[in-house]
Design a protein around this motif. Structure first.
Motif, PDB file in Angstrom:
ATOM      1  N   UNK A  55     -52.640 -56.971  13.554  1.00 19.15           N
ATOM      2  CA  UNK A  55     -52.066 -58.318  13.552  1.00 19.15           C
ATOM      3  C   UNK A  55     -50.892 -58.413  12.588  1.00 19.15           C
ATOM      4  N   UNK A  56     -51.008 -57.747  11.459  1.00 13.53           N
ATOM      5  CA  UNK A  56     -49.897 -57.734  10.505  1.00 13.53           C
ATOM      6  C   UNK A  56     -48.685 -57.028  11.090  1.00 13.53           C
ATOM      7  N   UNK A  57     -48.924 -55.924  11.784  1.00 11.74           N
ATOM      8  CA  UNK A  57     -47.820 -55.205  12.432  1.00 11.74           C
ATOM      9  C   UNK A  57     -47.128 -56.099  13.455  1.00 11.74           C
ATOM     10  N   UNK A  58     -47.920 -56.805  14.266  1.00 13.10           N
ATOM     11  CA  UNK A  58     -47.337 -57.691  15.280  1.00 13.10           C
ATOM     12  C   UNK A  58     -46.504 -58.790  14.635  1.00 13.10           C
ATOM     13  N   UNK A  59     -47.020 -59.398  13.567  1.00 17.58           N
ATOM     14  CA  UNK A  59     -46.290 -60.460  12.879  1.00 17.58           C
ATOM     15  C   UNK A  59     -44.976 -59.939  12.316  1.00 17.58           C
ATOM     16  N   UNK A  60     -45.017 -58.794  11.632  1.00 13.66           N
ATOM     17  CA  UNK A  60     -43.808 -58.252  11.012  1.00 13.66           C
ATOM     18  C   UNK A  60     -42.817 -57.756  12.059  1.00 13.66           C
ATOM     19  N   UNK A  61     -43.317 -57.274  13.192  1.00 12.50           N
ATOM     20  CA  UNK A  61     -42.416 -56.849  14.268  1.00 12.50           C
ATOM     21  C   UNK A  61     -41.622 -58.030  14.801  1.00 12.50           C
ATOM     22  N   UNK A  62     -42.293 -59.146  15.053  1.00 10.89           N
ATOM     23  CA  UNK A  62     -41.593 -60.338  15.537  1.00 10.89           C
ATOM     24  C   UNK A  62     -40.598 -60.837  14.507  1.00 10.89           C
ATOM     25  N   UNK A  63     -40.990 -60.829  13.239  1.00 10.70           N
ATOM     26  CA  UNK A  63     -40.071 -61.274  12.199  1.00 10.70           C
ATOM     27  C   UNK A  63     -38.841 -60.378  12.125  1.00 10.70           C
ATOM     28  N   UNK A  68     -48.779 -66.470   4.001  1.00 11.08           N
ATOM     29  CA  UNK A  68     -50.030 -66.807   4.681  1.00 11.08           C
ATOM     30  C   UNK A  68     -50.779 -65.543   5.082  1.00 11.08           C
ATOM     31  N   UNK A  69     -50.054 -64.539   5.579  1.00 10.33           N
ATOM     32  CA  UNK A  69     -50.697 -63.287   5.968  1.00 10.33           C
ATOM     33  C   UNK A  69     -51.219 -62.536   4.749  1.00 10.33           C
ATOM     34  N   UNK A  70     -50.523 -62.614   3.629  1.00 11.89           N
ATOM     35  CA  UNK A  70     -51.001 -61.973   2.403  1.00 11.89           C
ATOM     36  C   UNK A  70     -52.336 -62.574   1.972  1.00 11.89           C
ATOM     37  N   UNK A  71     -52.451 -63.893   2.080  1.00 13.60           N
ATOM     38  CA  UNK A  71     -53.712 -64.559   1.729  1.00 13.60           C
ATOM     39  C   UNK A  71     -54.820 -64.127   2.688  1.00 13.60           C
TER      40      UNK A  71
END
Length: 413
Positions: free
Chosen positions: A83-91, A185-188
């Motif tokens: 999920x973190x990879x997906x979020x950072x990819x979109x960003x 938010x993802x860090x939390x």
């Protein structure tokens, strides 16, 4: 006859000397003309572009760390990292420019920020390269990346993105604020899932108060009361952030646009207050009811703050409506309805970030982060760029070769 011959010889010699001197002068002049002048140093890119390139480089670096962790894990941990990879990819795709793909043909190391914050985040997120040898000692390898180090890296990057959003141009400020908010938010979430300490969040700005000096024209910082009650010319800057030295002019932040965005914030927050009041009569769970009561007080304070910023910008405060229509799904499942209301506040705060500056933008950035946290608390997903309506199908593809080079971010002139 001999004298005539000598005179003719002298004339010939003078002519030869003159011709040689002219030839030498011609050669020298042509040589100087053909020597290229030293090229002038290219002008430094604008602050907003430096901040964007820095955000892209660090986002791609954190994405690489997340991919490494996902590859070496399984089950729930793998899902968390994916999920973190997906979020950072979109960003990264949202931050990407076409020129970045050409510049990323050769791998480059992660860049260092002027404030040093991103360097600390890079170390905490875990680098896979060996550290340089110290004097008289062998090179030591950095510890492998972990959930806690990734969370720390996301937190450091998110804070820096929010700090840069204070000063960047309108549209870029909204994008940086959205990226920074989602990373925090993802860090939390990572810290909570891995059982590691939750990273600290940037402190919220002090509440604004309307002073007797009257409203302030748009684009100027309103005086703020100090701790002893006396007006201060500039609000205190939160510790640990990059101070916004002389914000760049914002072409889209005219009085009408900024006050219109504030009006939408006021109306949205008043409607949210009404939704919480209705939900409190229908929530059965005691913990959910207590959370709703606490957040109701938070939104009432946000309404007061939004109205105060509106007055400071010399604009009329929108009148409060006596009530709002709530659909049957809200009344049936008020918790989900509150999640939807909280998610609905994200775009209006994103607009305010883009269209405001000074203390109002600082407040909008902090409010955007708070709204994203409240949405997550009710089970809603704020997405990879909260506060920004984004069609991911229109984003450019992400090059898989390397991290683009980003110059250190310098404060705007």
């Amino acid at each position: 006859m001999k004298e005539d011959t000598r005179e003719s010889g002298r004339t010939t010699n003078y002519f030869r000397y003159a011709l040689a001197a002219f030839t030498a002068l011609l050669v020298l002049s042509l040589g100087f003309a053909l020597i290229p002048r030293p090229s002038a140093e290219p002008a430094a890119p604008p602050f907003s572009e430096q901040a964007r390139a820095s955000a892209l480089a660090e986002t791609l670096r954190l994405r690489s760390v997340s991919q490494h962790l996902a590859k070496d894990s399984s089950g729930a941990e793998r899902l968390m990292y994916s999920r973190t990879v997906t979020l950072l990819t979109t960003q990264a795709r949202a931050l990407l420019l076409p020129s970045d793909a050409a510049e990323s043909a050769v791998p480059s190391p992660s860049q260092t920020e002027s404030a040093g914050s991103e360097s600390a985040g890079s170390k905490s997120a875990g680098s896979e390269t060996a550290a340089p040898a110290t004097a008289g000692g062998p090179a030591t390898a950095s510890p492998p990346p972990s959930a806690s180090s990734l969370a720390a890296g996301l937190s450091a990057s998110g804070k820096l993105r929010l700090a840069h959003a204070h000063t960047a141009d309108g549209g870029m400020a909204r994008l940086l604020a959205a990226v920074g908010t989602a990373q925090l938010v993802q860090a939390i979430a990572l810290a909570g899932a891995s059982g590691t300490p939750v990273p600290d969040l940037p402190p919220a700005p002090a509440p604004m108060r309307t002073l007797a000096t009257g409203c302030q024209p748009s684009g100027t910082a309103a005086p703020m009361p100090s701790a002893n009650g006396a007006p201060a010319s500039v609000p205190s800057e939160p510790a640990g952030t990059v101070p916004p030295v002389a914000a760049e002019p914002n072409e889209s932040s005219g009085a009408a646009s900024a006050t219109a965005a504030l009006g939408r914030v006021v109306r949205t927050e008043v409607e949210t207050v009404y939704g919480y009041q209705v939900a409190l009569t229908r929530l059965d769970d005691q913990a959910a009811s207590q959370r709703a009561r606490d957040l109701l007080a938070t939104h009432e304070a946000l309404v007061d703050e939004a109205e105060t910023h509106t007055r400071v910008h010399c604009a009329p405060v929108p009148p409060r409506e006596p009530g709002y229509a709530l659909d049957a799904s809200f009344l049936k499942n008020p918790a989900a309805g509150l999640a939807s209301l909280e998610a609905g506040t994200l775009p209006v705060y994103g607009d305010l970030v883009a269209l405001s500056d000074g203390p109002t933008r600082h407040w909008a950035i902090a409010s955007l982060l708070g709204a994203a946290q409240r949405a997550v608390g009710w089970g809603s997903d704020p997405g990879p760029v909260p506060g920004l309506v984004l069609d991911t199908s229109q984003l450019p593809p992400l090059p898989e070769t390397a991290t683009p080079t980003a110059s250190p971010v310098s404060p705007p002139s």
